[in-house]
Design an enzyme around this catalytic site. Structure first.
Site, PDB file in Angstrom:
ATOM      1  N   CYS A  37       7.360   0.348  -7.791  1.00 15.42           N
ATOM      2  CA  CYS A  37       6.627   1.413  -7.117  1.00 15.42           C
ATOM      3  C   CYS A  37       7.248   1.720  -5.750  1.00 15.42           C
ATOM      4  CB  CYS A  37       5.147   1.068  -6.978  1.00 15.42           C
ATOM      5  SG  CYS A  37       4.845  -0.506  -6.199  1.00 15.42           S
ATOM      6  N   HIS A  61       1.114  -2.534  -3.345  1.00 12.26           N
ATOM      7  CA  HIS A  61       1.461  -1.347  -4.114  1.00 12.26           C
ATOM      8  C   HIS A  61       1.878  -0.219  -3.176  1.00 12.26           C
ATOM      9  CE1 HIS A  61       1.651   1.295  -7.430  1.00 12.26           C
ATOM     10  NE2 HIS A  61       0.588   2.003  -7.111  1.00 12.26           N
TER      11      HIS A  61
END
EC number: 3.4.19.12
Lengths: 891, 482
Positions: free
Chosen positions: B113, B430
């Site tokens: 990510c 994330h």
């Protein structure tokens, strides 16, 4: 005096029949001792007197006995008028109850014995042990004097004991004559003293409601009937019908015809309906009856017997045929100033979404356009104008033509049919608009025109039978989409009419080996609609055979579900009548057997509130499934159908659905939103709204879709701002998912249905009557929603139009005796349950005063705010004829 | 001869006589006269069906005074348009993508990510895209090594693919090349590729691109990436002990926003970041001494990248720990007071002009809110003209090329992309990219799932909790044409 308590009261505390007042007598000894010391002069005197009487009663001299008894009676009577506390004489006589009882047993038969029995009967009110019914026993042995002379509380206690005695004697099969005499007295007493509810309760307990007829009078029949009709909702089996029968008879007896008609309609008893017409002589009142019948959505032919004059008959028939509905609706619309047509964009309100919604795509999406077609149809329903379909076309490629062709293939069917929706109830104009599409060479367009004719005729009857004349020629067309258009059109136009001609044309299709499955499915559904609640054997046979002829593969098709549904609709609300057919359904192929079972059960008991059936259905939902079974969906919807009739059951059902949702399997979770949607249709309860809002974000897209559609259903026709906001947010949340977005759009169309002037609620007339055709329409849609992907998101999206059967203006329109609308002030507020309340309680709360025509939201009730007029119907809904009040004086 | 009345639309035609000896067609002709509806278009409803042209009146049994109903219009029959309408459902996938208004997401290949969000942020720079599209093998200069070249090509391909596709794109090729070029990204942990620092990825990728896009053919010899992102800093070193002063210039790709206890706002952090202390050998003292370094911006980039220094090496736990402190950042950033004297002078005139323009707008439109939005539009206009003038090479507005109306920097920047991190350390959690589209809408690129966001939610990513917080922000310069 030795304060030895009566043996009866030793040990047990003083729990008496619920009618008696509680006497604190735990460790009564101590208290009695204390009390003796505390007594005032007066009380002491009374106590001594009573003790003297008790002694005298036991005197051998009958003269003395008599005097003693009479004085005792006097003391008691003087004090029984109030029952807020235990009357003094009774209290002081308590210790002597046993003595008197013994003496009574020893006495020889005489008037005196009876007199003593009377007194004992009263004393037993507080003294007799639980379940002994001594009061009743002594009463029966007593002098049978005026029952009311001992006071209200005594009568109530007696009534309670009678009910118990009655059940025991029923068990023993012994005579009940003596009891009935007493019942007569009690009922008469209650009815005279504003205690109608108790009289009715007693009579229900002794199963002899007929007695009521003798005792009701002008002052109390309304309250009595009101109680009877509301009690009927909670009674099991045939009892409820019996109760309503009595209510009907009372209303007829007092010439309260509108109420009588209501009950006749509830009982679905044509004989009674006729009787109302023949008993009433007032033509204007008959017009009001016709309005009520028209609202119920019943096909009804007046005959010579009901109205003698031909001209009058025609006028009345016109009302029954609903031919003035469109006019009334437009009057309302003009009054509220919502005639201006709305576009789907006005509904979507994308500008409020603040950059979240994608700007309109540059290329037309067929799916989006189809949803716009539906939104446009629902929002402008009945207004006769819109901005997509009825725009005058300047040339062949004018905008009207344009929008139609912005729909793809089968989408065109829905687009043309939407014209029917826009022109709803206005047959003449509607047919004019649809005409040109009949001549198209594009099959979906023709199918749409046929369906449109059906929609525009929904609920409207006409002597010329335009729908049948126009549609019947296409039933056997070679193109199956055209056939479906014609068949569905007939089903919508003639729902509930039990029209033989159509049956003759449609039945052969069911058993035609060459007919495609979808045509057969729609034929079965249409027949179910036309014969809704009729228990018609022939139609049932045809559908059963059609089901038996289906191959294994066909039974797996999504559309096959319309066959059992059509069968179920035949028995809608008819309870036991379904049993024979339910037996037959057990022989079906196992793929459809259970589905059929559930559908039949739920349809037959729809709107009855039958708790046992609710339990049956719940049990079905609790089972864990063998893969591929689909019957739990209809079971969940069935729960809602059965329980939707009255408020308490409805709330209970909402709670139990919450459990089902938590513990049920996936296919149940998919049906629960739909059941909630049905329970609160057009009635946006906040709790349900929240549940559905939560489910609309469910990870299972089918649950989400069902929840979104249901959000639309509970807000249908309300313009509810909160639901509108939720749906707007959902439209941006799901803007990428075409299927979910389609559902959101449809739901938005529902919420703004008829620009907020319509309701889908099949219940009307203060939630008493259930319109079977309306329910049939909704249930059909819900069943279609059980397999959203193959039906509504597939090419059968036009099943959405079945909702038209349930669409009714939620208005109160007052008209004068010549049926011209007049405006009068009315108060509109939240309805209050006044059943069983004494006096003349307020029927609405938190009201506002408007002038008619007005809109009525769910749970609202209207009352006239002027004395100048008298409404001809006590139920101020729909069309109400007003009569000038002859006693009115201008101030 | 029975007389009937015919209901047609809203009208009732009374007293029409039917000659029962003649076929119904004659009756229809009668109606044609009255209504203008040709007989073949008339549908007359009698009990039990439609009236047929050759029907028998006796069988139909019309009575005197009966009401009939007629349907039919003289309207033209609708015809399908000659050119069939094309529906979105029929279109191929690529056409749909342009319809959507934003590009696709990127599939997460296992803790990638950081890379996905970096790519999405950089992709939002159209000038970078056009520079990449001009890059070809032929243009490759010799000093670019093979892996850098491959990475550049992979970036170009990936950007292209993202624009064409509706569904999420899998960046496997790009990832492979990235790992080849920078092996530190292939670190494994428990057999899985580790989460990496997005800032590192961002810096390395930009560095590689700047190397390979140096455009040797271009006359200016300019570095496209540097022109876009490079910030020239003028630093003054001052030693308090000796009083020595020296100055130096350096070029960086991003400003750092240092987060200390006093910093509540991006601007304070930037100031903090431009001022530092360092130890250096002092020629005067002949030993290391403490120097104060104060930097000022000497030249402005088109795209100003600000890195929030949220991570620091925590020795005791041996990991990059994160500062969760809330640091607000504005949608519009003015860095005038961070600029050097020279630059300030240059900026004054354009700023004045911009103020005037805005004042005019506000004067005309009382709604205060539209102010910033309008200038957005204005800016894109200005840019379009700038791009139009110098198509082939990237325009460097500072140097002012051939366009008639010159565009000038104003020192005012608009937020266009935010790369956020959620989690407690740089190597975990994330990363997500939030990118403003040309249409003015914000899209959150959470790997393969792009979703619309509201502008006010973007400023809420300022930290102070466990929600996503800005790690790298990218501002786009606002120009004014003079």
């Amino acid at each position: 005096m030795a304060p030895v308590p009566d043996p009866n009261s030793v040990g047990g505390g003083a729990k008496r029949d619920e009618a008696t007042t509680k006497i604190p007598s735990k460790d009564s000894k101590k208290k009695d001792d204390k009390k003796e010391e505390d007594l005032s002069e007066e009380d002491l005197q009374l106590k001594q007197n009573l003790e003297l009487y008790v002694e005298r009663v036991q005197d051998p001299n009958p003269e003395l006995q008599k005097i003693a008894l009479e004085s005792m009676r006097k003391e008691i009577r003087d004090s029984t008028s109030s029952m807020t506390s235990v009357p003094k004489p009774l209290k002081f006589l308590r210790p002597h109850y046993g003595v008197l009882k013994e003496f009574h047993a020893k006495m020889a038969e005489s008037d005196l014995k009876k007199m003593l029995a009377d007194i004992l009967s009263v004393l037993a009110l507080t003294m007799s042990a639980e379940g002994e019914r001594e009061s009743l026993n002594y009463r029966l042995n007593g002098s049978e004097s005026d029952i009311g002379s001992w006071g209200h509380e005594y009568v109530r206690n007696l009534a309670g004991e009678i009910a118990k005695e009655y059940t025991i004697r029923q068990g023993e099969e012994s005579s009940i004559e003596d009891l009935m005499d007493l019942v007569q007295q009690i009922v008469s007493f209650h009815m005279k003293h504003n205690a109608e509810t108790e009289a009715v309760d007693l009579l229900m307990d002794v199963e002899d409601l007929d007695l009521l007829l003798e005792h009701v009078d002008n002052t109390n029949f309304r309250r009595t009937c009101n109680y009877l009709t509301s009690a009927a909702k909670y009674l099991p089996g045939p009892d409820d019908m019996l109760v309503l029968d009595i209510a009907y008879m009372i209303y007829i007896k007092f010439a309260e015809y509108p109420n009588a008609l209501q009950i006749a309609l509830f009982l679905d008893n044509m004989q009674y309906v006729k009787q109302v017409f023949t008993s009433c002589t007032d033509l204007v009142k008959k017009k009001q009856f016709c309005y009520m019948i028209a609202r119920h959505g019943m096909t009804f032919e007046l005959d010579q017997e009901m109205v003698a004059n031909d001209e009058d008959k025609e006028a009345l028939q016109d009302i029954v045929n609903n031919s003035k509905l469109s006019e009334g609706y437009l009057t309302l619309a003009r009054d509220i100033e919502v005639m201006e047509a709305k576009t789907p964009e006005d509904i979507y309100k994308a500008h409020l979404l603040d950059g979240r919604a994608s700007s309109g795509p540059s290329v037309d999406s067929a799916r989006q356009n189809l949803s716009a077609t539906f939104v446009n149809a629902f929002v402008n329903a009945g207004f006769g104008q819109d901005k997509l379909m009825t725009v005058p076309s300047d040339s062949t490629s004018g905008s009207a033509g344009n929008w139609l062709f912005k729909n793809k293939e089968h989408g065109k069917t829905s687009a043309v049919a939407s014209l029917g929706m826009i022109q709803l109830w206005d047959v003449e104009t509607g047919l004019g608009h649809l005409d040109k599409y009949f001549h198209s060479n594009d099959n979906p367009v023709v199918a749409g025109a046929l369906l449109g004719v059906g929609i525009v005729n929904c609920g409207i009857k006409n002597d010329c039978d335009p729908a049948f004349a126009l549609l019947s020629g296409y039933i056997d067309n070679e193109d199956s989409s055209v056939r479906i258009g014609a068949i569905m059109g007939l089903g919508i136009a003639y729902a509930g009419s039990q029209n033989d001609q159509i049956k003759i044309r449609l039945s052969p299709i069911l058993n035609d080996a060459n007919a495609p499955l979808d045509v057969i499915a729609f034929a079965a559904l249409s027949l179910g609609m036309i014969y809704v609640g009729s228990c018609n054997e022939e139609v049932a046979q045809s559908i059963i055979f059609a089901l038996m002829d289906r191959s294994e593969a066909e039974l797996g098709e999504a559309l096959t579900r319309f066959l059992p549904l059509g069968l179920g609709l035949l028995y809608l609300g008819k309870q036991e009548s379904v049993e024979a057919t339910a037996e037959v359904s057990k022989t079906f192929n196992e793929k459809i057997r259970k589905y059929c079972d559930m559908t039949l059960l739920s349809c037959a008991y729809a709107g009855t509130g039958n708790v046992l059936k609710v339990q049956d259905l719940l049990a079905q939902c609790g089972e864990h499934l063998v893969k591929g079974d689909i019957h739990q969906g209809p079971a969940v919807i069935g729960l809602a159908m059965v329980a939707m009739s009255e408020e308490l059951g409805l709330d209970m059902e909402i709670r139990s659905l919450e459990r089902v949702l938590q513990y049920g399997e996936q296919n149940i979770r998919r049906a629960v939103p739909l059941a909630l949607g049905l329970l609160c249709i057009s009635n946006p309860k906040v709790t349900v709204m929240d549940t559905l809002s939560r489910l609309s974000h469910d990870t299972d897209s089918e649950v989400a879709m069902a929840a979104i559609i249901s959000l639309g259903l509970i807000g249908a026709g309300t313009n509810n701002a909160r639901i509108a906001g939720m749906l707007r947010n959902l439209s941006s949340y799901y803007y990428k998912d075409a299927s979910l977005l389609f559902c959101v759009r449809i739901a938005q169309g529902f919420v703004h249905m008829g620009k907020g002037l319509l309701t889908l609620n099949p219940f009307h007339s203060e939630r008493l009557l259930l319109s079977p055709t309306a329910l049939a329409g909704i249930v059909t849609l819900l069943h279609a929603c059980l397999d959203m992907k193959s039906i509504i998101l597939g090419k059968y999206h036009y099943v959405l139009y079945f909702l038209v059967l349930a669409m009714q203006p939620r208005m109160m329109l007052t008209v004068d005796q010549s049926l011209k609308p007049i405006s009068v002030p009315v108060r509109v507020g939240q309805a209050v349950d006044v059943v069983g309340q004494a006096g003349r309680p307020k029927t609405i709360t938190g009201f506002q005063t408007h002038s008619t025509p007005v809109l009525l939201a769910a749970g609202e009730r209207a009352e006239l705010a002027t004395e100048k007029y008298i409404p001809l119907s006590p139920i101020l809904e729909g069309f109400v004829i007003l009569k000038e009040n002859p006693d009115y004086r201008e101030e | 001869m029975p007389t009937v009345s015919v209901k047609w639309q809203k009208k009732v035609l009374d007293g029409i006589e039917i000659d029962v000896s003649l076929p119904p067609y004659v009756f229809k002709a009668q109606l044609y006269d009255l209504t203008g509806v040709p007989p073949e278009r008339q549908k007359i409803m009698v009990k039990g069906g439609l009236l047929k042209d050759d029907g028998d009146w006796a069988a139909i049994g019309v009575k005197d005074g009966q009401k009939l109903m007629m349907m039919g219009t003289a309207d033209e029959i609708v015809k399908a348009p000659e050119k069939a309408i094309v529906f979105a459902e029929d279109l191929p996938e690529e056409a749909l993508a342009t319809n959507l208004g934003y590009s696709a997401g990127l599939v997460n290949l296992g803790n990638t990510c950081y890379m996905n969000s970096t790519v999405q942020c950089l992709k939002s720079v159209p000038e970078l895209k056009s520079a990449l599209s001009n890059y070809s093998l032929a243009a490759r200069s010799n000093d670019v090594d093979q892996t850098s070249h491959m990475l550049t090509v992979a970036t170009r391909e990936l950007f292209g693919e993202l624009d064409r596709s509706v569904n999420a794109v899998s960046p496997s090729q790009f990832w492979m090349v990235l790992r080849k070029k920078y092996p530190q990204f292939s670190q494994l942990q428990n057999g899985m590729h580790m989460q990496q620092d997005a800032e590192e990825c961002w810096t390395q990728l930009l560095y590689t691109l700047s190397q390979s896009l140096k455009a040797p053919t271009s006359s200016e010899g300019a570095d496209a990436v540097k022109a876009l992102f490079g910030v020239n800093l003028q630093s003054r070193l001052h030693c308090q002990e000796s009083g020595e002063e020296s100055s130096e210039t350096e070029s960086v790709y991003s400003l750092k926003c240092h987060i200390s206890h006093e910093v509540n706002h991006l601007h304070e952090g930037l100031k903090h970041g431009l001022k530092g202390e360092l130890e250096k050998t002092s020629p005067a003292l002949g030993r290391t001494a403490l120097y104060v370094k104060e930097s000022l911006i000497d030249s402005l980039p088109r795209y100003l990248t600000v890195q929030f220094v949220r991570f620091f090496w925590k020795r005791e736990s041996n990991q990059k720990a994160k500062i969760l402190r809330k640091v607000d950042y504005p949608l519009v950033l003015d860095i005038f007071d961070l600029c050097s004297e020279d630059l300030r002078k240059k900026l004054e005139a354009p700023r004045q002009k911009l103020r005037e323009e805005e004042g005019k707008k506000l004067g005309l439109q009382t709604s205060a809110k539209s102010g910033s939005k309008d200038s957005d539009v204005k800016m894109t206009d200005a840019e379009a003209s700038a791009n139009g003038s110098g198509e082939s090479s990237t325009v460097n507005p500072q140097e002012g090329t051939s366009s008639e109306k010159e565009t000038h920097m104003t020192g005012i920047y608009d937020l266009v992309a935010v790369l956020t991190h959620k989690g407690r350390s740089a190597d975990s959690g994330h990363y997500v990219a939030w990118v403003k589209q040309e249409s003015g809408k914000w899209i959150q690129y959470d790997d393969d799932n792009p979703s619309m966001q509201r502008e006010e939610d973007i400023t809420k990513l300022s930290g102070g909790g466990d929600w996503h917080m800005a790690y790298i922000t990218m501002y786009k310069a606002r120009f004014v044409s003079m």
